[in-house]
Design an enzyme around this catalytic site. Sequence first.
Site, PDB file in Angstrom:
ATOM      1  CB  THR A   8      43.004  41.153  40.877  1.00 42.06           C
ATOM      2  OG1 THR A   8      44.366  41.475  41.163  1.00 42.06           O
ATOM      3  CG2 THR A   8      42.323  42.314  40.161  1.00 42.06           C
ATOM      4  N   GLY A  22      41.799  36.753  37.566  1.00 39.66           N
ATOM      5  CA  GLY A  22      41.816  35.481  36.857  1.00 39.66           C
ATOM      6  C   GLY A  22      40.967  34.381  37.465  1.00 39.66           C
ATOM      7  CD  GLN A  23      39.974  35.981  41.378  1.00 40.60           C
ATOM      8  OE1 GLN A  23      39.870  36.669  40.376  1.00 40.60           O
ATOM      9  NE2 GLN A  23      40.558  36.421  42.479  1.00 40.60           N
ATOM     10  CD  GLU A  24      35.331  27.937  36.841  1.00 43.13           C
ATOM     11  OE1 GLU A  24      34.638  27.288  36.040  1.00 43.13           O
ATOM     12  OE2 GLU A  24      35.779  27.454  37.905  1.00 43.13           O
ATOM     13  CB  ILE A  76      36.948  37.489  37.220  1.00 46.78           C
ATOM     14  CG1 ILE A  76      36.480  37.862  38.629  1.00 46.78           C
ATOM     15  CG2 ILE A  76      37.443  38.727  36.478  1.00 46.78           C
ATOM     16  CD1 ILE A  76      37.569  38.392  39.528  1.00 46.78           C
TER      17      ILE A  76
END
Length: 172
Positions: A47, A69-71, A73
């Site tokens: 996402t 949930g990527q760093e 984001i």
Amino acid sequence: MGLLITKLWSLFGSEEHKVILIGLDNAGKTTLLYQFLMNEVVHTSPTIGSNVEEVTWRNIHFLMWDIGGQESIRTAWQSYYANTEVVILVVDSTDRERLSTVKQEFYKLLQSQDLHKASLLVFANKQDIKGSMSSAEISKYLNLTSDKCLPWHIQGCCALTGEGHLHIIQEV
């Protein structure tokens, strides 16, 4: 568990309620969202930004925000917190190496004034995988019993099968 869920549902009328799903990348947030929505597994990709879906259950409407949930984001998570009634923190219970990162992000979440009236549901996802951490281990590591925590419940689950998370809805 029953007390928190009963309390949550007793507060809800027929209006719409905001729920955010957060957690590190690859925790299973989007898979859980679509299990709630369609009760089936949907092929997902990472996402970027967010997904939003309306989930209706027993005439209760939830606007569910699945936040990436990527760093890169995670720094924007707080922009989604306003008017949130329920935070669902999805933890990959097989990812022991990043549990300290989950804890750091969780403690940032607890500091937000926008969430001071929200309730917390932690899903210890991927319980179907051998060697996964138990809900009790994750609860202890995150120190959920501290006085600083929101009203909370932790539940082991498997996003792929619906085991654990769909059980919560069926109990109410």
